[in-house]
Design a protein around this motif. Structure first.
Motif, PDB file in Angstrom:
ATOM      1  N   VAL A  59       6.051  23.203  21.166  1.00 41.96           N
ATOM      2  CA  VAL A  59       4.689  23.711  21.396  1.00 41.96           C
ATOM      3  C   VAL A  59       4.016  22.921  22.523  1.00 41.96           C
ATOM      4  N   CYS A  84      -0.810  25.072  18.669  1.00 46.53           N
ATOM      5  CA  CYS A  84      -0.605  24.395  17.387  1.00 46.53           C
ATOM      6  C   CYS A  84      -1.947  24.454  16.660  1.00 46.53           C
ATOM      7  N   SER A  85      -1.945  24.988  15.438  1.00 45.79           N
ATOM      8  CA  SER A  85      -3.230  25.156  14.740  1.00 45.79           C
ATOM      9  C   SER A  85      -3.887  23.803  14.477  1.00 45.79           C
ATOM     10  N   LEU A  86      -3.065  22.775  14.328  1.00 40.64           N
ATOM     11  CA  LEU A  86      -3.615  21.437  14.078  1.00 40.64           C
ATOM     12  C   LEU A  86      -4.289  20.892  15.337  1.00 40.64           C
ATOM     13  N   CYS A 171      -2.789  21.786   9.513  1.00 45.23           N
ATOM     14  CA  CYS A 171      -1.728  22.633  10.064  1.00 45.23           C
ATOM     15  C   CYS A 171      -1.576  23.843   9.143  1.00 45.23           C
ATOM     16  N   GLU A 199       1.890  16.417   5.935  1.00 46.17           N
ATOM     17  CA  GLU A 199       0.825  17.351   6.318  1.00 46.17           C
ATOM     18  C   GLU A 199       0.499  18.331   5.184  1.00 46.17           C
ATOM     19  N   PHE A 267       4.177  29.421  16.153  1.00 48.47           N
ATOM     20  CA  PHE A 267       4.121  28.923  17.537  1.00 48.47           C
ATOM     21  C   PHE A 267       5.501  28.429  17.995  1.00 48.47           C
ATOM     22  N   MET A 268       6.170  27.692  17.130  1.00 46.27           N
ATOM     23  CA  MET A 268       7.501  27.184  17.499  1.00 46.27           C
ATOM     24  C   MET A 268       8.478  28.345  17.720  1.00 46.27           C
TER      25      MET A 268
HETATM   26 FE1  SF4 Z   1       1.344  22.568  14.778  1.00 53.57          FE
HETATM   27 FE2  SF4 Z   1       3.532  21.596  13.638  1.00 53.57          FE
HETATM   28 FE3  SF4 Z   1       1.818  22.991  12.213  1.00 53.57          FE
HETATM   29 FE4  SF4 Z   1       3.285  24.232  14.030  1.00 53.57          FE
HETATM   30  S1  SF4 Z   1       4.044  23.214  12.185  1.00 53.57           S
HETATM   31  S2  SF4 Z   1       1.088  24.500  13.689  1.00 53.57           S
HETATM   32  S3  SF4 Z   1       3.410  22.638  15.591  1.00 53.57           S
HETATM   33  S4  SF4 Z   1       1.430  21.029  13.187  1.00 53.57           S
END
Ligand code: SF4
Ligand code: 13P
Length: 308
Positions: A59, A84-86, A171, A199, A267-268
């Motif tokens: 990302v 990245c939502s975070l 996240c 997380e 996203f990834m």
């Molecule tokens: Fe961001 Fe990782 Fe969550 Fe994807 S998995 S949104 S890259 S923190």
């Protein structure tokens, strides 16, 4: 017709490029990578490569981190829209205001942030070294931890630090796991160990047998006395688990609203062989940064790498 993977291999040689990929990318993307890792390993690797071009299969903030550390290299990002939502839950303008409310605090930010937030940070961290980074700060020194509220509260619980304020970000992938479904899986597989990323929400982390970063979870699964794992993190890690431990069984934990039974970072998954090949062919899109911001961000990342 040249196969896409062969085309990527050819272009890599022609461009003197290296592909760094995060474990959360799809297996076909992982297969063309020169180096596969979690956020910490990828930042360190970006710094040590002698290739002229880094293509970051991950990302946006990850490619930015590589550019911060390697300003003289061309850093290609195959899908610049992969955010990245975070990182997005912590905008630099808001973070600057937040900092003003807590003068004298040391700022620790997770690498899942924009370069502008890193520039407002004293020491970066990843989920692999967050505890070490916070413990490196004298106990009496107050700390701001951003942007992940779950990782922040987890570190707060581990260290017992009351003088740590935590930014309220999260996240979308790790927040959505269902405890009920995880406990149901545990009833079906009583010998399985639950492994979770920090997380995840506190009630998930508390139910886990092991909590750790992507790299730490992979390492934990090497233990000889356990053959089955309920995996409470992004589903991309499963292909690496099965590659390393083909004789073991890995059961993905489903999110609350699940139709597919596992949890993907959308996203990834936007990084594809098509956009990797196109980026290498066109030598674009690339990451470009304001030098002043880059330098400030670099200091916070190097402070982290020194602690590791
Ligand atoms: Fe961001 Fe990782 Fe969550 Fe994807 S998995 S949104 S890259 S923190
Ligand atoms: P790692 O630090 O485990 O690589 O985590 C990256 C990430 O995006 C987690 O959601």
């Amino acid at each position: 017709m040249e196969r896409l993977a062969d085309k990527i291999m050819r272009l890599k040689r022609e461009r003197n490029a290296v592909i760094l990929a995060h474990y959360y990318t799809t297996p076909d993307v992982q297969a063309v990578a020169d180096f596969l890792g979690d956020s910490l390993a990828l930042s360190v690797k970006a710094r040590s490569t002698d290739a002229e071009v880094i293509l970051f299969a991950g990302v946006h903030f990850m490619a930015e981190t590589a550019k911060v550390l390697c300003p003289d290299k061309k850093v290609l990002i195959p899908c610049p829209e992969a955010g990245c939502s975070l990182a997005e839950s912590c905008r630099a303008e808001d973070f600057a205001e937040f900092k003003k409310r807590y003068p004298g605090h040391t700022v620790v930010s997770y690498v899942n942030t924009s370069v502008e937030v890193k520039a407002l940070t004293d020491i970066c961290c990843t989920s692999s070294n967050a505890l070490k980074v916070v413990e490196s700060i004298p106990a009496e020194q107050p700390v701001i931890f951003a942007p992940d509220r779950n990782l922040g509260s987890y570190i707060k619980r581990l260290t017992g630090r009351d003088n740590m304020v935590v930014w309220d970000g999260a996240c979308h992938v790790h927040e959505e796991f269902s405890l009920e479904k995880i406990l149901e899986l545990k009833r079906e597989h009583p010998a399985a160990h639950i492994v979770s990323h920090p997380e995840c929400r506190a009630y998930i982390v508390e139910a886990a047998d092991f909590v750790g970063s992507t790299a730490a979870i992979l390492e934990y699964c090497s233990r000889e006395d356990v053959d089955e794992f309920i995996v409470v993190t992004e589903s991309g890690i499963l292909s690496e688990m099965r590659r390393r431990y083909p004789e073991k069984s890995f059961i993905p934990a489903p999110p609350i609203d699940s139709t597919c039974g596992c949890n993907d970072c959308r996203f990834m998954k936007m990084v594809t062989l098509e956009n990797i090949a196109a980026a290498l062919e066109n030598m674009a899109p690339e990451i470009e940064l304001d030098e002043q911001v880059r330098k400030a961000a670099e200091r916070s990342i190097l402070n982290m790498i020194e602690i590791k």
